[in-house]
Scaffold this motif. Sequence first.
Motif, short mmCIF file in Angstrom:
data_model
loop_
_atom_site.label_atom_id
_atom_site.label_comp_id
_atom_site.label_asym_id
_atom_site.label_seq_id
_atom_site.Cartn_x
_atom_site.Cartn_y
_atom_site.Cartn_z
N MET A 38 0.86 -1.17 0.00
CA MET A 38 0.00 0.00 0.00
C MET A 38 0.90 1.23 0.00
O MET A 38 1.84 1.32 0.78
N TYR A 39 0.60 2.17 -0.90
CA TYR A 39 1.35 3.42 -0.95
C TYR A 39 0.43 4.56 -0.52
O TYR A 39 -0.69 4.67 -1.00
N ILE A 40 0.92 5.37 0.39
CA ILE A 40 0.11 6.47 0.91
C ILE A 40 0.92 7.76 0.88
O ILE A 40 2.09 7.78 1.24
N ARG A 41 0.26 8.82 0.40
CA ARG A 41 0.90 10.13 0.40
C ARG A 41 0.07 11.07 1.28
O ARG A 41 -1.13 11.21 1.10
N GLU A 42 0.75 11.69 2.23
CA GLU A 42 0.05 12.62 3.12
C GLU A 42 0.19 14.06 2.64
O GLU A 42 1.21 14.39 2.04
N PRO A 43 -0.73 14.98 2.95
CA PRO A 43 -2.05 14.67 3.48
C PRO A 43 -2.95 14.15 2.36
O PRO A 43 -2.72 14.48 1.21
N GLY A 44 -3.92 13.37 2.72
CA GLY A 44 -4.81 12.78 1.74
C GLY A 44 -4.80 11.28 1.88
O GLY A 44 -4.46 10.76 2.93
N GLY A 45 -5.20 10.58 0.83
CA GLY A 45 -5.11 9.12 0.86
C GLY A 45 -6.42 8.42 1.18
O GLY A 45 -6.52 7.22 1.02
N ASP A 94 -5.12 30.16 9.87
CA ASP A 94 -4.28 30.25 11.06
C ASP A 94 -3.36 29.02 11.13
O ASP A 94 -3.79 27.91 10.82
N PRO A 95 -2.10 29.22 11.54
CA PRO A 95 -1.17 28.08 11.60
C PRO A 95 -1.65 26.93 12.48
O PRO A 95 -1.40 25.77 12.18
N ARG A 96 -2.33 27.25 13.57
CA ARG A 96 -2.84 26.16 14.43
C ARG A 96 -3.99 25.42 13.76
O ARG A 96 -4.13 24.20 13.92
N THR A 97 -4.82 26.18 13.04
CA THR A 97 -5.88 25.53 12.27
C THR A 97 -5.25 24.55 11.29
O THR A 97 -5.69 23.39 11.16
N GLU A 98 -4.21 25.02 10.63
CA GLU A 98 -3.51 24.18 9.66
C GLU A 98 -2.96 22.91 10.32
O GLU A 98 -3.14 21.80 9.81
N ALA A 99 -2.33 23.09 11.47
CA ALA A 99 -1.75 21.93 12.17
C ALA A 99 -2.83 20.93 12.58
O ALA A 99 -2.65 19.72 12.46
N LEU A 100 -3.98 21.47 13.03
CA LEU A 100 -5.08 20.58 13.43
C LEU A 100 -5.67 19.86 12.22
O LEU A 100 -6.05 18.69 12.32
N LEU A 101 -5.71 20.55 11.08
CA LEU A 101 -6.24 19.90 9.88
C LEU A 101 -5.30 18.78 9.40
O LEU A 101 -5.76 17.72 8.97
N PHE A 102 -4.00 19.02 9.48
CA PHE A 102 -3.06 17.95 9.13
C PHE A 102 -3.28 16.74 10.05
O PHE A 102 -3.29 15.59 9.60
N ALA A 103 -3.44 17.03 11.33
CA ALA A 103 -3.64 15.94 12.29
C ALA A 103 -4.97 15.23 12.03
O ALA A 103 -5.06 13.99 12.10
N ALA A 104 -6.00 16.01 11.68
CA ALA A 104 -7.32 15.42 11.40
C ALA A 104 -7.26 14.53 10.17
O ALA A 104 -7.81 13.42 10.14
N SER A 105 -6.57 15.01 9.15
CA SER A 105 -6.41 14.23 7.93
C SER A 105 -5.68 12.92 8.23
O SER A 105 -6.05 11.84 7.75
N ARG A 106 -4.65 13.02 9.06
CA ARG A 106 -3.88 11.83 9.44
C ARG A 106 -4.74 10.84 10.22
O ARG A 106 -4.67 9.63 10.01
N ARG A 107 -5.58 11.36 11.11
CA ARG A 107 -6.47 10.50 11.88
C ARG A 107 -7.35 9.65 10.97
O ARG A 107 -7.48 8.44 11.13
N GLN A 108 -7.94 10.33 9.99
CA GLN A 108 -8.86 9.63 9.09
C GLN A 108 -8.11 8.58 8.27
O GLN A 108 -8.60 7.48 8.03
N LEU A 109 -6.89 8.92 7.89
CA LEU A 109 -6.06 7.99 7.12
C LEU A 109 -5.72 6.75 7.94
O LEU A 109 -5.75 5.61 7.45
N VAL A 110 -5.41 6.96 9.22
CA VAL A 110 -5.08 5.85 10.10
C VAL A 110 -6.25 4.87 10.18
O VAL A 110 -6.10 3.66 10.02
#
Length: 213
Positions: free
Chosen positions: A37-44, A64-80
């Motif tokens: 399986m190949y995964i590219r973040e963010p997304g996938g 906002d930079p914190r919004t951005e950081a939370l969105l990256f983390a949220a995207s990662r959560r869903q990917l996991v």
Amino acid sequence: MDGKFISFEGPDGAGKTSVIRQIQEELEQQLGEEELMYIREPGGSRISEEIRQLLFDNKNTDMDPRTEALLFAASRRQLVVSEIIPGLKAGKVILCDRYIDSSIAYQGAGRGLGEREIWTINQFAIDGLMPDLTIYLDIESELGLTRIAKHRSNQVNRLDREKLAFHQTVRQSYLRLQQRYPERIKLIDASQPLPAVINDVKATIHDRFSELF
Ligand SMILES: Nc1ncnc2c1ncn2[C@@H]1O[C@H](COP(=O)(O)OP(=O)(O)O)[C@@H](O)[C@H]1O
Ligand SMILES: [Mg+2]
């Protein structure tokens, strides 16, 4: 879980995409396409791709930079949840182009949000699902930028100075992570010619998983 979770880290220009492409091709021949399986973040995953669009949408320059950081983390959560855990349960080898260490190095250090804070929100997101092995492609920042800009010129120009400082901060953070987690994160000298880098990566994967390569 029977699978193997391998993440690839390093700055833009380090060679992650080039290395993963080759590793993927060779492992597909060895194991069969179904086992990889190949995964590219963010997304996938569908939801993660929608978050990716939010992150990269030109009309969101005021994010906002914190919004951005939370969105990256949220995207990662869903990917996991939607990809990585099912893949590992099915025994697959997962090759992930960037994962939690990118957030720590880029948002935590590069953007100055704090490495510890970014670690904390991402641990909430991944709930302990760390890679079995992280390949960190280390490259001197100037060379990394030169590779990206090589269609322009062979030198990093004045406009790249700011970028250079940012990249150096990111690299120092990666190096700290590697020193802190030497069992998980293996440093590869990415300034070598691509075939040599790939050989080192294969040997490192083989050291950790003797049945691969
Ligand atoms: N070891 C290497 N030596 C020289 N050029 C390389 C090497 N690895 C990658 N490149 C080149 O550098 C650029 C960035 O590579 P890429 O694999 O896209 O890196 P990343 O995914 O880490 O940003 C590409 O033009 C690629 O051909
Ligand atoms: Mg890439």
